[in-house]
Motif scaffolding. Structure first.
Motif, PDB file in Angstrom:
ATOM      1  N   GLY A 105       0.738  -1.184   0.111  1.00 13.76           N
ATOM      2  CA  GLY A 105      -0.043   0.007   0.025  1.00 13.76           C
ATOM      3  C   GLY A 105       0.794   1.193   0.140  1.00 13.76           C
ATOM      4  N   ILE A 106       1.743   1.401   0.806  1.00 14.83           N
ATOM      5  CA  ILE A 106       2.687   2.275   0.972  1.00 14.83           C
ATOM      6  C   ILE A 106       3.591   2.591  -0.487  1.00 14.83           C
ATOM      7  N   GLY A 107       4.046   1.521  -1.268  1.00  9.92           N
ATOM      8  CA  GLY A 107       4.440   1.662  -2.237  1.00  9.92           C
ATOM      9  C   GLY A 107       3.792   2.141  -3.447  1.00  9.92           C
ATOM     10  N   VAL A 108       2.500   1.789  -3.382  1.00 15.44           N
ATOM     11  CA  VAL A 108       1.587   2.194  -4.565  1.00 15.44           C
ATOM     12  C   VAL A 108       1.261   3.603  -4.377  1.00 15.44           C
ATOM     13  N   ASN A 109       1.177   4.057  -2.882  1.00 18.77           N
ATOM     14  CA  ASN A 109       0.789   5.457  -2.742  1.00 18.77           C
ATOM     15  C   ASN A 109       2.244   6.511  -3.257  1.00 18.77           C
ATOM     16  N   LYS A 110       3.317   5.978  -2.683  1.00 21.21           N
ATOM     17  CA  LYS A 110       4.301   6.846  -3.030  1.00 21.21           C
ATOM     18  C   LYS A 110       4.674   7.174  -4.456  1.00 21.21           C
ATOM     19  N   THR A 111       4.441   5.807  -5.395  1.00 28.66           N
ATOM     20  CA  THR A 111       4.373   5.990  -6.709  1.00 28.66           C
ATOM     21  C   THR A 111       3.474   6.841  -7.513  1.00 28.66           C
ATOM     22  N   LEU A 112       2.047   6.868  -6.839  1.00 24.22           N
ATOM     23  CA  LEU A 112       1.362   7.448  -7.624  1.00 24.22           C
ATOM     24  C   LEU A 112       1.521   9.128  -7.130  1.00 24.22           C
ATOM     25  N   ASN A 113       2.133   9.342  -5.977  1.00 21.43           N
ATOM     26  CA  ASN A 113       2.488  10.701  -5.721  1.00 21.43           C
ATOM     27  C   ASN A 113       3.604  11.239  -6.517  1.00 21.43           C
ATOM     28  N   SER A 114       4.421  10.452  -6.947  1.00 19.53           N
ATOM     29  CA  SER A 114       5.537  10.558  -8.033  1.00 19.53           C
ATOM     30  C   SER A 114       5.109  10.923  -9.447  1.00 19.53           C
ATOM     31  N   ALA A 116       3.908   8.764 -11.465  1.00 19.37           N
ATOM     32  CA  ALA A 116       4.221   7.507 -12.327  1.00 19.37           C
ATOM     33  C   ALA A 116       2.637   7.045 -12.688  1.00 19.37           C
ATOM     34  N   ASN A 117       2.514   6.443 -13.788  1.00 18.95           N
ATOM     35  CA  ASN A 117       1.345   5.657 -14.189  1.00 18.95           C
ATOM     36  C   ASN A 117       0.984   4.648 -13.262  1.00 18.95           C
ATOM     37  N   GLU A 118      -0.386   4.183 -13.497  1.00 18.68           N
ATOM     38  CA  GLU A 118      -1.208   3.106 -12.391  1.00 18.68           C
ATOM     39  C   GLU A 118      -0.241   1.681 -12.678  1.00 18.68           C
ATOM     40  N   LEU A 119       0.241   1.378 -13.938  1.00 14.27           N
ATOM     41  CA  LEU A 119       0.911   0.203 -13.960  1.00 14.27           C
ATOM     42  C   LEU A 119       2.154   0.038 -13.203  1.00 14.27           C
ATOM     43  N   ILE A 120       2.916   1.393 -13.220  1.00 13.90           N
ATOM     44  CA  ILE A 120       4.287   1.335 -12.681  1.00 13.90           C
ATOM     45  C   ILE A 120       3.860   1.373 -11.113  1.00 13.90           C
ATOM     46  N   ALA A 121       2.674   1.906 -10.635  1.00 14.98           N
ATOM     47  CA  ALA A 121       2.512   2.085  -9.131  1.00 14.98           C
ATOM     48  C   ALA A 121       2.284   0.818  -8.628  1.00 14.98           C
ATOM     49  N   VAL A 122       1.445  -0.039  -9.483  1.00 15.99           N
ATOM     50  CA  VAL A 122       1.373  -1.689  -8.916  1.00 15.99           C
ATOM     51  C   VAL A 122       2.762  -2.403  -8.897  1.00 15.99           C
TER      52      VAL A 122
END
Length: 216
Positions: A105-114, A116-122
């Motif tokens: 969950g934390i990794g998805v959040n930090k990636t979305l906040n950067s 990056a697109n949804e696939l990269i977030a997952v």
């Protein structure tokens, strides 16, 4: 203060404890146990931040996670060393599952906040969740959990997708979406542990031997 901060603390603490438990099981000395606990707690996030390259690595920018990892690793070592406590059979797997779900969950959040697109977030969510455990298991000369047939990375992928879909498509608040993703990841992983759910093994079909014609 957001509950996500406390979830981060929880994930860091339980991953640190899981690293120490594995060190005890593999008969490491206290320094080895400390190193294993800390690396398990911060390893996945470190790999994520190096790949995303969005400024300083999280525990360098804010040492809270590093301090929590050190403190809980030391406390676990002392507790195990000076008590006769025998940890339950599934304790390592359960602690790993909690840390796994929280860190996805934390990794998805930090990636979305950067941005990056949804696939990269997952993908980054999965990497944040499994990265520390992979390093832990390799250092302890164990087969990493993610490479076994148990449902492990699959739980992270499904939880990460639920997180992203609920936020980006269903337009849930990010904190609610995060909690939903964590619950999904943890539920699937716990079911896999207690119900012994496994993915099929990749193997080639057995070929039918060709009968050779009889010769006189």
């Amino acid at each position: 203060m957001s509950y996500l901060f406390w979830l981060d603390i929880l994930g860091t603490a339980v991953f640190a404890i899981s690293g120490v438990l594995l060190a005890v099981r593999t008969q490491m000395d206290p320094i080895g146990a400390l190193v294993l606990g800390v690396i398990t707690a911060i390893g996945g996030g470190t790999i994520r931040d190096i790949i995303l390259n969005n400024g300083p690595i999280f525990w360098i920018a804010d040492s809270t996670d590093l301090v929590i990892a050190l403190v809980f690793s030391c406390l676990s070592i002392l507790f195990i060393r000076f008590t006769s406590f025998n940890y339950p059979r599934y304790s390592l797997s359960i602690l790993d599952a909690i840390g796994l779900a929280v860190f996805v969950g934390i990794g998805v959040n930090k990636t979305l906040n950067s941005d990056a697109n949804e696939l990269i977030a997952v993908c980054m969510g999965v990497l944040t969740g499994v990265g520390g455990g992979i390093i832990r298991d390799v250092l302890a000369r164990e087969i990493p959990m993610v490479f076994r047939v148990d449902i492990y990375a699959t739980a992270c992928i499904i939880g990460g997708m639920c997180h992203v879909i609920s936020h980006k498509i269903l337009l849930f608040n990010l904190e609610i979406a995060t909690l939903l993703g964590i619950v999904v990841t943890l539920s699937i992983r716990l079911m896999a542990i207690f119900l012994h759910l496994k993915l099929p093994i990749v193997s080639a079909k057995k070929s039918v031997p060709i009968k050779q014609p009889k010769t006189d």
